[in-house]
Write a protein that holds these residues in place. Structure first.
Motif, PDB file in Angstrom:
ATOM      1  N   LEU A 238       1.920  21.293  38.233  1.00  0.00           N
ATOM      2  CA  LEU A 238       2.961  20.331  38.578  1.00  0.00           C
ATOM      3  C   LEU A 238       4.222  21.055  39.015  1.00  0.00           C
ATOM      4  O   LEU A 238       4.503  22.160  38.528  1.00  0.00           O
ATOM      5  CB  LEU A 238       3.285  19.423  37.386  1.00  0.00           C
ATOM      6  CG  LEU A 238       2.138  18.593  36.815  1.00  0.00           C
ATOM      7  CD1 LEU A 238       2.591  17.852  35.573  1.00  0.00           C
ATOM      8  CD2 LEU A 238       1.602  17.623  37.855  1.00  0.00           C
ATOM      9  N   SER A 239       4.999  20.429  39.899  1.00  0.00           N
ATOM     10  CA  SER A 239       6.220  21.054  40.393  1.00  0.00           C
ATOM     11  C   SER A 239       7.228  19.975  40.777  1.00  0.00           C
ATOM     12  O   SER A 239       6.870  18.955  41.376  1.00  0.00           O
ATOM     13  CB  SER A 239       5.917  21.940  41.605  1.00  0.00           C
ATOM     14  OG  SER A 239       7.092  22.465  42.170  1.00  0.00           O
ATOM     15  N   LEU A 240       8.497  20.210  40.421  1.00  0.00           N
ATOM     16  CA  LEU A 240       9.581  19.316  40.781  1.00  0.00           C
ATOM     17  C   LEU A 240      10.701  20.154  41.395  1.00  0.00           C
ATOM     18  O   LEU A 240      11.212  21.079  40.757  1.00  0.00           O
ATOM     19  CB  LEU A 240      10.092  18.569  39.548  1.00  0.00           C
ATOM     20  CG  LEU A 240      11.134  17.463  39.785  1.00  0.00           C
ATOM     21  CD1 LEU A 240      10.536  16.339  40.625  1.00  0.00           C
ATOM     22  CD2 LEU A 240      11.632  16.913  38.458  1.00  0.00           C
ATOM     23  N   SER A 241      11.069  19.837  42.647  1.00  0.00           N
ATOM     24  CA  SER A 241      12.048  20.647  43.384  1.00  0.00           C
ATOM     25  C   SER A 241      13.298  19.833  43.703  1.00  0.00           C
ATOM     26  O   SER A 241      13.204  18.650  44.068  1.00  0.00           O
ATOM     27  CB  SER A 241      11.432  21.171  44.692  1.00  0.00           C
ATOM     28  OG  SER A 241      10.320  22.008  44.431  1.00  0.00           O
ATOM     29  N   PHE A 242      14.446  20.479  43.589  1.00  0.00           N
ATOM     30  CA  PHE A 242      15.729  19.857  43.886  1.00  0.00           C
ATOM     31  C   PHE A 242      16.406  20.658  45.007  1.00  0.00           C
ATOM     32  O   PHE A 242      16.637  21.855  44.870  1.00  0.00           O
ATOM     33  CB  PHE A 242      16.627  19.845  42.647  1.00  0.00           C
ATOM     34  CG  PHE A 242      16.027  19.134  41.474  1.00  0.00           C
ATOM     35  CD1 PHE A 242      16.277  17.796  41.253  1.00  0.00           C
ATOM     36  CD2 PHE A 242      15.200  19.822  40.590  1.00  0.00           C
ATOM     37  CE1 PHE A 242      15.726  17.133  40.171  1.00  0.00           C
ATOM     38  CE2 PHE A 242      14.644  19.172  39.494  1.00  0.00           C
ATOM     39  CZ  PHE A 242      14.899  17.825  39.290  1.00  0.00           C
ATOM     40  N   ARG A 243      16.720  19.975  46.101  1.00  0.00           N
ATOM     41  CA  ARG A 243      17.302  20.639  47.268  1.00  0.00           C
ATOM     42  C   ARG A 243      18.736  20.177  47.487  1.00  0.00           C
ATOM     43  O   ARG A 243      19.049  18.992  47.313  1.00  0.00           O
ATOM     44  CB  ARG A 243      16.472  20.339  48.518  1.00  0.00           C
ATOM     45  CG  ARG A 243      17.003  20.983  49.798  1.00  0.00           C
ATOM     46  CD  ARG A 243      16.102  20.630  50.972  1.00  0.00           C
ATOM     47  NE  ARG A 243      16.145  19.210  51.260  1.00  0.00           N
ATOM     48  CZ  ARG A 243      17.010  18.619  52.084  1.00  0.00           C
ATOM     49  NH1 ARG A 243      17.921  19.356  52.703  1.00  0.00           N
ATOM     50  NH2 ARG A 243      16.953  17.317  52.294  1.00  0.00           N
ATOM     51  N   ILE A 255      11.253  23.464  39.176  1.00  0.00           N
ATOM     52  CA  ILE A 255      10.704  23.488  37.819  1.00  0.00           C
ATOM     53  C   ILE A 255       9.212  23.207  37.932  1.00  0.00           C
ATOM     54  O   ILE A 255       8.815  22.190  38.517  1.00  0.00           O
ATOM     55  CB  ILE A 255      11.384  22.439  36.925  1.00  0.00           C
ATOM     56  CG1 ILE A 255      12.895  22.667  36.898  1.00  0.00           C
ATOM     57  CG2 ILE A 255      10.813  22.479  35.518  1.00  0.00           C
ATOM     58  CD1 ILE A 255      13.649  21.568  36.189  1.00  0.00           C
ATOM     59  N   SER A 256       8.387  24.093  37.408  1.00  0.00           N
ATOM     60  CA  SER A 256       6.942  23.945  37.582  1.00  0.00           C
ATOM     61  C   SER A 256       6.201  24.279  36.288  1.00  0.00           C
ATOM     62  O   SER A 256       6.740  24.920  35.386  1.00  0.00           O
ATOM     63  CB  SER A 256       6.441  24.839  38.723  1.00  0.00           C
ATOM     64  OG  SER A 256       6.692  26.198  38.449  1.00  0.00           O
ATOM     65  N   ALA A 257       4.949  23.835  36.249  1.00  0.00           N
ATOM     66  CA  ALA A 257       4.074  24.119  35.104  1.00  0.00           C
ATOM     67  C   ALA A 257       2.680  24.427  35.622  1.00  0.00           C
ATOM     68  O   ALA A 257       2.064  23.591  36.291  1.00  0.00           O
ATOM     69  CB  ALA A 257       4.037  22.946  34.140  1.00  0.00           C
ATOM     70  N   TYR A 258       2.211  25.632  35.343  1.00  0.00           N
ATOM     71  CA  TYR A 258       0.842  26.038  35.670  1.00  0.00           C
ATOM     72  C   TYR A 258      -0.062  25.627  34.516  1.00  0.00           C
ATOM     73  O   TYR A 258       0.248  25.854  33.355  1.00  0.00           O
ATOM     74  CB  TYR A 258       0.798  27.548  35.883  1.00  0.00           C
ATOM     75  CG  TYR A 258      -0.589  28.143  36.074  1.00  0.00           C
ATOM     76  CD1 TYR A 258      -1.144  28.243  37.338  1.00  0.00           C
ATOM     77  CD2 TYR A 258      -1.320  28.598  34.984  1.00  0.00           C
ATOM     78  CE1 TYR A 258      -2.404  28.790  37.519  1.00  0.00           C
ATOM     79  CE2 TYR A 258      -2.587  29.145  35.152  1.00  0.00           C
ATOM     80  CZ  TYR A 258      -3.119  29.242  36.420  1.00  0.00           C
ATOM     81  OH  TYR A 258      -4.378  29.782  36.581  1.00  0.00           O
ATOM     82  N   ASN A 259      -1.197  24.977  34.836  1.00  0.00           N
ATOM     83  CA  ASN A 259      -2.135  24.511  33.805  1.00  0.00           C
ATOM     84  C   ASN A 259      -1.421  23.552  32.859  1.00  0.00           C
ATOM     85  O   ASN A 259      -1.327  23.774  31.644  1.00  0.00           O
ATOM     86  CB  ASN A 259      -2.729  25.692  33.038  1.00  0.00           C
ATOM     87  CG  ASN A 259      -3.945  25.293  32.212  1.00  0.00           C
ATOM     88  OD1 ASN A 259      -4.483  24.197  32.347  1.00  0.00           O
ATOM     89  ND2 ASN A 259      -4.364  26.192  31.332  1.00  0.00           N
ATOM     90  N   ALA A 260      -0.904  22.453  33.423  1.00  0.00           N
ATOM     91  CA  ALA A 260       0.001  21.562  32.708  1.00  0.00           C
ATOM     92  C   ALA A 260      -0.611  20.966  31.444  1.00  0.00           C
ATOM     93  O   ALA A 260       0.095  20.744  30.460  1.00  0.00           O
ATOM     94  CB  ALA A 260       0.462  20.448  33.646  1.00  0.00           C
ATOM     95  N   PRO A 291       5.064  27.429  31.925  1.00  0.00           N
ATOM     96  CA  PRO A 291       6.199  26.810  32.616  1.00  0.00           C
ATOM     97  C   PRO A 291       7.045  27.877  33.322  1.00  0.00           C
ATOM     98  O   PRO A 291       7.061  29.035  32.936  1.00  0.00           O
ATOM     99  CB  PRO A 291       6.970  26.142  31.471  1.00  0.00           C
ATOM    100  CG  PRO A 291       6.655  26.981  30.273  1.00  0.00           C
ATOM    101  CD  PRO A 291       5.256  27.497  30.473  1.00  0.00           C
ATOM    102  N   SER A 292       7.744  27.463  34.358  1.00  0.00           N
ATOM    103  CA  SER A 292       8.589  28.408  35.087  1.00  0.00           C
ATOM    104  C   SER A 292       9.727  27.656  35.770  1.00  0.00           C
ATOM    105  O   SER A 292       9.633  26.458  36.054  1.00  0.00           O
ATOM    106  CB  SER A 292       7.790  29.192  36.115  1.00  0.00           C
ATOM    107  OG  SER A 292       7.270  28.345  37.123  1.00  0.00           O
ATOM    108  N   ILE A 293      10.810  28.408  36.045  1.00  0.00           N
ATOM    109  CA  ILE A 293      11.959  27.888  36.790  1.00  0.00           C
ATOM    110  C   ILE A 293      12.278  28.883  37.888  1.00  0.00           C
ATOM    111  O   ILE A 293      12.358  30.096  37.626  1.00  0.00           O
ATOM    112  CB  ILE A 293      13.180  27.673  35.875  1.00  0.00           C
ATOM    113  CG1 ILE A 293      12.868  26.646  34.786  1.00  0.00           C
ATOM    114  CG2 ILE A 293      14.384  27.206  36.694  1.00  0.00           C
ATOM    115  CD1 ILE A 293      14.005  26.446  33.808  1.00  0.00           C
ATOM    116  N   ALA A 294      12.454  28.425  39.102  1.00  0.00           N
ATOM    117  CA  ALA A 294      12.731  29.304  40.233  1.00  0.00           C
ATOM    118  C   ALA A 294      13.958  28.806  40.992  1.00  0.00           C
ATOM    119  O   ALA A 294      14.227  27.594  41.065  1.00  0.00           O
ATOM    120  CB  ALA A 294      11.522  29.373  41.171  1.00  0.00           C
TER     121      ALA A 294
END
Length: 299
Positions: A238-243, A255-260, A291-294
């Motif tokens: 899952l991934s949620l992006s703010f531009r 903000i994303s989650a691998y293997n949610a 989880p990760s934040i980029a």
């Protein structure tokens, strides 16, 4: 080729100039290209006849309001169904029992491999929505892959290690607002084929290995080659992006989650015993939910 001008007109009508051709894209408007070119060059040719390559279906998806019947969303999509068959000769694999740790004779690496053949075939299905606030695709592959060597598995055909009966991928992107984007990807695959021991026994070592301290070795008797399967592999990302647009650049927070849903997919398998001494199979997995934040800047 579909035109990239899908839009909704002021009155609520969905519009696209050309939805694209249905048929073999390696052709001249669906006709055999060699014959069509010969006719154009006034060479020897016959009447036009259809091309027989892979077919592609193009069209447009229009979401309509149930009450008014007006278009709410419009976007092109692509649908393709393909089949394949591959015959392989002169494949190389290690002989059964080949080892680079223990070698009684002066064997070269060529003495430890053997040649054989293989077969792979299957069908691939793909559908994609390319435009609109919500887009993505679904892909599905049904396939079989075999290997056969005279000196492996008693000469009987067996499943290749990476034979995967079912392979599914689902990808979705949705534009929540002009500045917020959500995406999800789910994958599933049949478990990898693996060879496991059925029973074990104690055997003595040859005289050439008399230096070995115990002079005995536990030997495991394997099943037919690749007759077991790991549990299926599947995960959700899952991934949620703010531009946000600035004067000279764009910046993204993701903000994303691998293997949610934290499915511990198997990495390897071994035979063990439960507390009662009964044999059982145990799988070990890697990579739980991550989880990760980029942060990204685009100039």
């Amino acid at each position: 080729v579909p035109t990239n001008d899908a839009r909704i007109l002021n009155g609520g009508t969905g519009y696209q100039t050309d939805a694209g051709m249905c048929g073999d894209y390696d052709s001249v408007i669906g006709m055999n290209k060699e014959n069509s070119i010969n006719r154009f060059l006034k060479k020897k040719s016959t009447k036009h006849f259809p091309s027989t390559g892979d077919a592609t279906l193009c069209g447009v998806i229009v979401d309509c309001d149930i009450e008014t019947g007006l278009a709410k969303n419009i976007g092109p999509y692509e649908l393709s169904i393909e089949g394949y068959y591959k015959d392989m000769q002169n494949l190389v694999s290690y002989r059964e029992g080949a080892s680079f740790l223990f070698s009684v004779d002066d064997e070269s690496w060529e003495d430890k491999v053997t040649q054989g053949k293989g077969t792979s075939y299957g069908m691939e299905f793909f559908v994609q929505k390319k435009a609109g606030k919500t887009n993505g695709w679904i892909g599905y592959t049904l396939s079989w892959s075999y290997r056969q060597f005279d000196e492996i598995n008693g000469g009987k055909r067996y499943f290749f290690t990476y034979d995967r009966r079912h392979d599914i991928s689902v990808v979705m992107n949705h534009e929540l607002t002009d500045r917020i984007n959500f995406s999800a990807a789910w994958v599933y695959g049949t478990g990898r084929a693996v060879t496991l021991p059925e029973f074990s026994y104690i055997a003595g070592l040859p005289e050439e290995l008399s230096w070995w301290n115990y002079r005995q070795l536990t030997v495991e008797r394997a099943t037919d080659r690749n007759s077991y399967r790991y549990s299926p592999y599947h995960r959700l990302d899952l991934s949620l992006s703010f531009r946000k647009e600035h004067k000279n650049y764009e910046r993204w927070w993701t903000i994303s989650a691998y293997n949610a849903y934290n499915n511990l997919n198997p990495f390897f398998m071994e035979t063990t015993q439960d507390r009662g001494g009964n044999p059982q199979l145990r799988e070990y997995g890697l990579f739980p939910i991550i989880p990760s934040i980029a942060y990204r800047i685009k100039f």
